[in-house]
Design an enzyme around this catalytic site. Structure first.
Site, mmCIF file in Angstrom:
data_model
loop_
_atom_site.group_PDB
_atom_site.id
_atom_site.type_symbol
_atom_site.label_atom_id
_atom_site.label_comp_id
_atom_site.label_asym_id
_atom_site.label_seq_id
_atom_site.Cartn_x
_atom_site.Cartn_y
_atom_site.Cartn_z
ATOM 1 C CB SER A 195 -0.847 0.033 1.184
ATOM 2 O OG SER A 195 -1.533 -0.863 1.323
ATOM 3 C CG HIS A 217 -0.409 -0.976 -4.005
ATOM 4 N ND1 HIS A 217 0.819 -0.572 -3.734
ATOM 5 C CD2 HIS A 217 -0.853 0.151 -4.517
ATOM 6 C CE1 HIS A 217 1.139 0.876 -4.018
ATOM 7 N NE2 HIS A 217 -0.164 1.170 -4.453
ATOM 8 C CB VAL A 264 0.725 -4.793 4.370
ATOM 9 C CG1 VAL A 264 1.504 -5.842 4.953
ATOM 10 C CG2 VAL A 264 -0.420 -4.982 3.965
ATOM 11 C CG ASN A 438 3.426 -1.884 1.889
ATOM 12 O OD1 ASN A 438 3.332 -1.627 0.651
ATOM 13 N ND2 ASN A 438 2.472 -1.847 2.647
ATOM 14 C CD GLU A 648 -2.162 2.845 -7.990
ATOM 15 O OE1 GLU A 648 -3.343 3.462 -7.499
ATOM 16 O OE2 GLU A 648 -1.220 3.047 -7.279
#
Length: 711
Positions: A195, A217, A264, A438, A648
């Site tokens: 993400s 993501h 994440v 991340n 995306e």
């Protein structure tokens, strides 16, 4: 036929004892009976559907909003949601056959159905009503629309609040924190998760208003990772955002005053302990301890439609449930947070918070077991937090605890977790911005304000920072102040940072090569603006070369001249260590391009396509590890083209002005049900590198109304 099998293990229940011997079907048997659709909630609310298939739910009370949200999820994603609830009951093999047997065994061994019932009962009375209302909305939609949910999946119906809790528990604790693959195979199933998140303070904003980017993501194929966009309105609250299908609360949320998002993180909330067996027991602190054992059974549907029962013999050590792997190893799994049932309620309360102080108080509950959290509000506060339920250890770094930890000594057995105060975070930094992609938390803003050496080494690795993370930091740090238009333009960036770092050296090394194909490639790369867009004729060539230069999904640093350095975290790695080898890689890339694509200068968007159902459009964006912020992970080439497998998904960008500005996109559309027009209706925006206005006010919705459902 009864087949007995020794598998997996019993449960680790921290503070919720007494459930270890419950049969796997108890949660299903003990579920509250769903009320008749409409009986309890008649005349309590409505759903306004806009022209992008986004539900705007208006309820006279909180439970009515949850009911409408459940109905909306069933309408747009019913097949996925109901299937996931069947899986979370640990009855998927009973419904759909042998392919789901290992999943059922995993959930039964980890007591997910029984613990979900306990967690449901541990919720506040109001939140239990909310869970029940959400489930009732799903049931009501299915009853009012027979045949809309696949009959093979509808066998799971009706669902209940316990199912909602079971799905959340499975997703958070046994998909994210402790996935089956990590324990049973040693794999890393979360390696493609990701993400982007930004929060910009008024001091960094040209308008003087705070701004927030939410940009997860995750995989594109429909699954428990699929996102759903919604607008929820009730007494004293409004929440706009997205969540993963089946969850009754928004995990990515904003309103007129505040917003938050998730990425994440690398936090390890679970430990695999490798046991040393001795006789019928295992060694621990020099003694042989017996396993606690129990049995459980479940059913598996056969090809002829009959059901076969399988009985599992489950073992438990002092660490937790015990699993026998195909490689001969015996592991015990210990998961943090199994005494913390409130992650859904915490998300719900985060979205209704009235101040940063209240939001922070809610964060301190530490019920959400993982994920970075990035926050921004109208008052000008921003925050990044490396959130999660993190065990305290006496030794070892992240790599040590990610592996199989010796389970024969109490020296490695953790019993406590870190507090909110002990976790890395950045609040209102002087830089005026925070970000995460991340990567480790140390470059949440730059110059750095949190440092690796100030935390235990198992909190996060020192690095390296990925090129996507570095590009994220550059996009924010390299401008003095950002307008909202700048903010959006930066988000849509398809610039390839890796090209900035190595392309000059490659061109220099290859410039004098007499091979005419190399000369053509050099000319192509010299003219390239380093953007990965549809009409680029060099982007595919660079990507193909880069995959050789930096193998393992563009993460290897071996061929860089300057390796990544903690002292220069957003400007390294750079350069080419062996120019002649790099030229050889270019020649190999040229040959591969001709074989795969027919030429070295194929336009990127001819090969890379945004294609769902009958929509097929030129693509843009690329692999995040090449330093592209607009991340699209392209799948393998099939019939001359490739489509996204990850990247995306949901995007929202908000400026907390008066009124707020809000734009966004759900890349693959806001529905997955067969025949829905909203499976692919946002791909044109994705192809055009544009975002759509998010209609957060009822008057806007009424102007773009597709349908209305009263309940």
């Amino acid at each position: 036929m009864i087949r007995k099998r020794t598998f997996l293990g019993a449960s680790l229940l921290l503070g919720l004892g007494g459930l270890g011997g419950l049969p796997a079907t108890l949660a299903d048997a003990a579920q509250p009976k769903p009320a008749k659709p409409g009986k309890a909630l008649g005349g309590r609310g409505e759903i306004l559907w806009d022209t992008y298939g986004v539900p705007h739910v208006y309820g006279k009370d909180v439970a009515a909003v949850f009911y409408g949200f459940g109905w909306a999820q069933a309408q747009n994603h019913g097949d996925i949601v109901v299937h996931l609830y069947g899986e979370s009951r640990a009855r998927a093999a009973e419904y759909w056959g042998e392919a789901f047997a290992d999943s059922d065994r995993w959930l039964i061994a980890n007591d997910v159905p029984a613990r979900a019932l306990a967690w449901y009962r541990a919720s506040s009375p109001q939140f239990r009503r909310n869970l029940d209302a959400f489930a009732e909305g799903i049931n009501a939609y299915a009853k009012a629309n027979p045949g809309k949910i696949d009959p093979k999946i509808a066998v799971v119906l009706p669902v209940s609040g316990v199912d909602v809790m079971a799905h959340s528990h499975r997703l958070m604790n046994y998909i994210y924190v402790a996935p089956m693959e990590r324990t049973m195979t040693g794999g890393n199933p979360g390696s493609n998760n990701g993400s982007n998140a930004w929060a910009v303070a008024p001091s960094k904003s040209k308008s003087g208003h705070t701004m927030l980017l939410a940009n997860p993501h995750l995989p594109w194929p429909t699954s428990f990772f699929t996102y759903f966009e919604a607008d929820l309105n009730g007494p004293g609250f409004q929440m706009y955002g997205a969540t993963q299908v089946g969850l009754p609360v928004l995990r990515f949320c904003f309103n007129d005053r505040m917003g938050f998002t998730n990425t994440v993180n690398s936090m390890l909330g679970a430990t695999n302990y490798e046991l040393k067996l001795s006789g019928d027991g295992y060694l621990f602190d020099g003694k042989v301890l017996p396993f606690k054992t129990r049995t459980a059974s479940f059913k598996i549907k056969q090809a002829d439609g009959s059901l076969r029962s399988e009985t599992l013999t489950l073992r438990e050590s002092v660490h937790g449930p015990v699993f026998s792997r195909a490689d001969g190893k015996t592991l015990a799994l210990r998961v943090a947070g199994l005494d913390r049932p409130g992650s859904l309620e915490q998300y719900w309360d985060m979205g209704r918070s009235k101040s940063f102080a209240e939001f922070e108080t809610i964060l301190k509950r530490l019920q959400v077991p993982t994920f970075n959290i990035v926050y921004a509000d109208k008052e000008g506060h921003i925050q990044y937090m490396d959130n999660g339920i993190l065990p305290k250890h006496r030794q070892g770094d992240l790599a040590y605890w990610r592996g199989n930890v010796p389970g024969d000594t109490s020296a490695t057995l953790w019993t406590d977790v870190h507090s909110y105060e002990e976790l890395p975070k950045v609040i209102d930094p002087p830089t005026g911005w925070v970000q995460n992609t991340n990567d480790p938390p140390w470059v949440a803003t730059y110059p750095q304000v949190i440092h690796y050496q100030d935390y235990p080494p198992y909190v996060a690795p020192v690095g390296p920072e990925s090129l996507r993370s570095q590009q994220s930091a550059h996009l924010l740090a390299d401008d003095k102040k950002l307008s909202f238009d700048d903010f959006v333009a930066h988000k849509l960036s398809t610039h390839t940072l890796m090209a900035d770092r190595v392309l000059p050296d490659l061109i220099t090394a290859a410039d004098g090569d007499p091979d005419p194909e190399v000369k053509a490639a050099v000319a192509l790369l010299k003219a390239w603006d380093r953007e990965t867009v549809a009409d680029s004729r060099a982007a595919l060539l660079f990507e193909t070369w880069a995959a050789r230069f930096s193998p393992n999904n563009f993460t290897s640093l071996a061929n860089y001249k300057v390796k990544w350095q903690a002292s220069a975290p957003i400007t390294t790695p750079s350069g080419i260590a062996d120019p002649s080898a790099a030229v050889a890689m270019l020649k190999a890339a040229i040959a591969e391009m001709k074989t795969k694509y027919g030429a070295i200068d194929r336009p990127f968007g001819e090969v890379s396509r945004f294609a769902i159902d009958k929509v097929d459009l030129p693509g843009n964006g690329g692999f995040g590890n090449t330093g592209i912020f607009r991340t699209i992970t392209w799948g393998p080439l099939k019939t001359g083209k490739r489509i996204p497998v990850h990247g995306e998904t949901w995007v929202s960008m908000v400026e907390f002005s008066t009124p707020i500005k809000a734009v966004g996109l759900m890349s693959y559309g806001n529905a997955s049900q067969p025949g829905s027009p909203h499976r692919s209706d946002q791909l044109q925006h994705l192809s055009d590198k544009t975002l759509r206005t998010l209609w957060t006010k009822r008057a806007q919705v009424e102007q773009h109304l597709e349908g209305r459902v009263a309940f």
